[in-house]
Motif scaffolding. Structure first.
Motif, PDB file in Angstrom:
ATOM      1  N   GLU A 198       2.613 -36.494  19.668  1.00  0.00           N
ATOM      2  CA  GLU A 198       1.574 -35.589  19.162  1.00  0.00           C
ATOM      3  C   GLU A 198       1.714 -34.195  19.768  1.00  0.00           C
ATOM      4  O   GLU A 198       1.616 -33.188  19.072  1.00  0.00           O
ATOM      5  CB  GLU A 198       0.181 -36.155  19.468  1.00  0.00           C
ATOM      6  CG  GLU A 198      -0.152 -37.385  18.661  1.00  0.00           C
ATOM      7  CD  GLU A 198      -1.440 -38.063  19.104  1.00  0.00           C
ATOM      8  OE1 GLU A 198      -1.810 -37.966  20.304  1.00  0.00           O
ATOM      9  OE2 GLU A 198      -2.077 -38.704  18.247  1.00  0.00           O
TER      10      GLU A 198
ATOM     11  N   VAL B  31      -0.047 -32.973   7.781  1.00  0.00           N
ATOM     12  CA  VAL B  31      -1.355 -33.302   7.220  1.00  0.00           C
ATOM     13  C   VAL B  31      -1.767 -34.734   7.541  1.00  0.00           C
ATOM     14  O   VAL B  31      -2.936 -35.075   7.396  1.00  0.00           O
ATOM     15  CB  VAL B  31      -1.408 -33.049   5.698  1.00  0.00           C
ATOM     16  CG1 VAL B  31      -1.303 -31.566   5.406  1.00  0.00           C
ATOM     17  CG2 VAL B  31      -0.330 -33.803   4.950  1.00  0.00           C
ATOM     18  N   ARG B  32      -0.803 -35.544   7.984  1.00  0.00           N
ATOM     19  CA  ARG B  32      -1.140 -36.911   8.363  1.00  0.00           C
ATOM     20  C   ARG B  32      -0.133 -37.405   9.388  1.00  0.00           C
ATOM     21  O   ARG B  32       1.061 -37.183   9.248  1.00  0.00           O
ATOM     22  CB  ARG B  32      -1.118 -37.819   7.144  1.00  0.00           C
ATOM     23  CG  ARG B  32      -1.584 -39.229   7.437  1.00  0.00           C
ATOM     24  CD  ARG B  32      -1.858 -40.005   6.173  1.00  0.00           C
ATOM     25  NE  ARG B  32      -2.374 -41.308   6.506  1.00  0.00           N
ATOM     26  CZ  ARG B  32      -1.951 -42.425   5.968  1.00  0.00           C
ATOM     27  NH1 ARG B  32      -1.020 -42.398   5.038  1.00  0.00           N
ATOM     28  NH2 ARG B  32      -2.459 -43.579   6.328  1.00  0.00           N
ATOM     29  N   LEU B  33      -0.628 -38.064  10.393  1.00  0.00           N
ATOM     30  CA  LEU B  33       0.198 -38.662  11.425  1.00  0.00           C
ATOM     31  C   LEU B  33      -0.310 -40.081  11.629  1.00  0.00           C
ATOM     32  O   LEU B  33      -1.488 -40.282  11.932  1.00  0.00           O
ATOM     33  CB  LEU B  33       0.086 -37.844  12.712  1.00  0.00           C
ATOM     34  CG  LEU B  33       1.053 -38.123  13.832  1.00  0.00           C
ATOM     35  CD1 LEU B  33       2.503 -37.961  13.376  1.00  0.00           C
ATOM     36  CD2 LEU B  33       0.784 -37.187  15.004  1.00  0.00           C
ATOM     37  N   GLU B  34       0.562 -41.044  11.415  1.00  0.00           N
ATOM     38  CA  GLU B  34       0.157 -42.452  11.490  1.00  0.00           C
ATOM     39  C   GLU B  34       1.078 -43.186  12.446  1.00  0.00           C
ATOM     40  O   GLU B  34       2.299 -43.179  12.278  1.00  0.00           O
ATOM     41  CB  GLU B  34       0.243 -43.074  10.095  1.00  0.00           C
ATOM     42  CG  GLU B  34      -0.122 -44.528  10.043  1.00  0.00           C
ATOM     43  CD  GLU B  34       0.071 -45.122   8.651  1.00  0.00           C
ATOM     44  OE1 GLU B  34      -0.077 -46.346   8.533  1.00  0.00           O
ATOM     45  OE2 GLU B  34       0.376 -44.386   7.693  1.00  0.00           O
TER      46      GLU B  34
ATOM     47  N   TRP C  50       6.414 -44.542  13.707  1.00  0.00           N
ATOM     48  CA  TRP C  50       5.373 -43.652  13.204  1.00  0.00           C
ATOM     49  C   TRP C  50       5.810 -42.943  11.936  1.00  0.00           C
ATOM     50  O   TRP C  50       6.971 -42.941  11.579  1.00  0.00           O
ATOM     51  CB  TRP C  50       4.948 -42.660  14.280  1.00  0.00           C
ATOM     52  CG  TRP C  50       6.053 -41.842  14.887  1.00  0.00           C
ATOM     53  CD1 TRP C  50       7.025 -42.259  15.746  1.00  0.00           C
ATOM     54  CD2 TRP C  50       6.282 -40.451  14.692  1.00  0.00           C
ATOM     55  NE1 TRP C  50       7.843 -41.205  16.090  1.00  0.00           N
ATOM     56  CE2 TRP C  50       7.417 -40.084  15.470  1.00  0.00           C
ATOM     57  CE3 TRP C  50       5.634 -39.466  13.949  1.00  0.00           C
ATOM     58  CZ2 TRP C  50       7.903 -38.789  15.511  1.00  0.00           C
ATOM     59  CZ3 TRP C  50       6.130 -38.167  14.000  1.00  0.00           C
ATOM     60  CH2 TRP C  50       7.247 -37.842  14.779  1.00  0.00           C
ATOM     61  N   LYS C  51       4.819 -42.372  11.269  1.00  0.00           N
ATOM     62  CA  LYS C  51       5.048 -41.699   9.993  1.00  0.00           C
ATOM     63  C   LYS C  51       4.299 -40.371  10.022  1.00  0.00           C
ATOM     64  O   LYS C  51       3.167 -40.303  10.503  1.00  0.00           O
ATOM     65  CB  LYS C  51       4.517 -42.601   8.875  1.00  0.00           C
ATOM     66  CG  LYS C  51       4.660 -42.068   7.494  1.00  0.00           C
ATOM     67  CD  LYS C  51       4.104 -43.115   6.518  1.00  0.00           C
ATOM     68  CE  LYS C  51       3.878 -42.549   5.164  1.00  0.00           C
ATOM     69  NZ  LYS C  51       3.293 -43.513   4.245  1.00  0.00           N
ATOM     70  N   ARG C  52       4.970 -39.346   9.513  1.00  0.00           N
ATOM     71  CA  ARG C  52       4.300 -38.052   9.401  1.00  0.00           C
ATOM     72  C   ARG C  52       4.389 -37.582   7.954  1.00  0.00           C
ATOM     73  O   ARG C  52       5.381 -37.818   7.265  1.00  0.00           O
ATOM     74  CB  ARG C  52       4.912 -37.019  10.349  1.00  0.00           C
ATOM     75  CG  ARG C  52       6.367 -36.705  10.092  1.00  0.00           C
ATOM     76  CD  ARG C  52       6.938 -35.757  11.132  1.00  0.00           C
ATOM     77  NE  ARG C  52       8.385 -35.668  11.007  1.00  0.00           N
ATOM     78  CZ  ARG C  52       9.227 -35.549  12.008  1.00  0.00           C
ATOM     79  NH1 ARG C  52       8.773 -35.495  13.245  1.00  0.00           N
ATOM     80  NH2 ARG C  52      10.516 -35.471  11.806  1.00  0.00           N
ATOM     81  N   THR C  53       3.334 -36.923   7.508  1.00  0.00           N
ATOM     82  CA  THR C  53       3.308 -36.299   6.193  1.00  0.00           C
ATOM     83  C   THR C  53       3.230 -34.803   6.431  1.00  0.00           C
ATOM     84  O   THR C  53       2.333 -34.322   7.125  1.00  0.00           O
ATOM     85  CB  THR C  53       2.103 -36.784   5.366  1.00  0.00           C
ATOM     86  OG1 THR C  53       2.155 -38.215   5.280  1.00  0.00           O
ATOM     87  CG2 THR C  53       2.123 -36.195   3.968  1.00  0.00           C
TER      88      THR C  53
ATOM     89  N   LYS D 183       4.896 -31.746  -0.510  1.00  0.00           N
ATOM     90  CA  LYS D 183       4.415 -32.657   0.526  1.00  0.00           C
ATOM     91  C   LYS D 183       5.363 -33.841   0.548  1.00  0.00           C
ATOM     92  O   LYS D 183       5.734 -34.356  -0.506  1.00  0.00           O
ATOM     93  CB  LYS D 183       2.981 -33.092   0.215  1.00  0.00           C
ATOM     94  CG  LYS D 183       2.379 -33.987   1.279  1.00  0.00           C
ATOM     95  CD  LYS D 183       0.873 -34.144   1.110  1.00  0.00           C
ATOM     96  CE  LYS D 183       0.521 -35.049  -0.027  1.00  0.00           C
ATOM     97  NZ  LYS D 183      -0.905 -35.421  -0.046  1.00  0.00           N
TER      98      LYS D 183
ATOM     99  N   ASP E  39       6.879 -37.413   3.093  1.00  0.00           N
ATOM    100  CA  ASP E  39       6.714 -38.321   4.225  1.00  0.00           C
ATOM    101  C   ASP E  39       8.032 -38.497   4.956  1.00  0.00           C
ATOM    102  O   ASP E  39       9.103 -38.452   4.348  1.00  0.00           O
ATOM    103  CB  ASP E  39       6.240 -39.702   3.753  1.00  0.00           C
ATOM    104  CG  ASP E  39       4.823 -39.680   3.226  1.00  0.00           C
ATOM    105  OD1 ASP E  39       3.983 -38.992   3.830  1.00  0.00           O
ATOM    106  OD2 ASP E  39       4.562 -40.347   2.219  1.00  0.00           O
TER     107      ASP E  39
END
Length: 133
Positions: free
Chosen positions: A8, A63-66, A77-80, A100, A102
């Motif tokens: 992060e 816009v997204r971090l999983e 992990w995955k990032r968008t 956008k 992934d």
């Protein structure tokens, strides 16, 4: 700092400061990035990646971090990522278009540094016209 917190922190740093000097603190000097096309060794690939994105796209943001899985030395992990295509001389991509995509990453840690990653990205697929392969 946990591996998740390291990820992060460096993402926030790279997306706000593409020429960050923090890369050697987070990535091992013999860092390896495995992609579908090639394996890259060394820290240079990290700075090249974010600088290339900034050369091609504006308004870049995650816009997204999983976080899918976390162990002591491994994080899946995955990032968008979202960005706007910058005008270019090639004119084959619509300037101003928001894209956008992934990316899925497996990060292997040794101590507090990332030593190896396996990365898959949908970036190029988002640039292709819909309905064509």
């Amino acid at each position: 700092m946990s591996p998740k917190q390291q990820i992060e922190m460096i993402l926030q740093e790279l997306f706000s400061n593409p020429k960050s000097k923090m890369i050697p603190e987070v990535f091992a000097s013999d860092y390896i990035a495995h992609t579908s096309k090639k394996d890259y060794v060394g820290l240079k690939i990290v700075s090249q990646w974010i600088q290339n994105l900034n050369r091609f796209l504006s308004d870049l943001k995650i816009v997204r971090l999983e976080f899918i899985y976390e162990a002591k030395d491994l994080v899946v992990w995955k990032r968008t990522i979202l960005g706007k295509i910058k005008p270019s001389k090639k004119k084959n991509l619509p300037a101003g278009k928001l894209i956008k995509w992934d990316e899925m990453i497996i990060s292997k840690f040794k101590g507090n540094q990332i030593v190896e990653e396996w990365i898959t990205s949908e970036f190029l697929g988002t640039l292709l016209p819909k309905g064509k392969t």
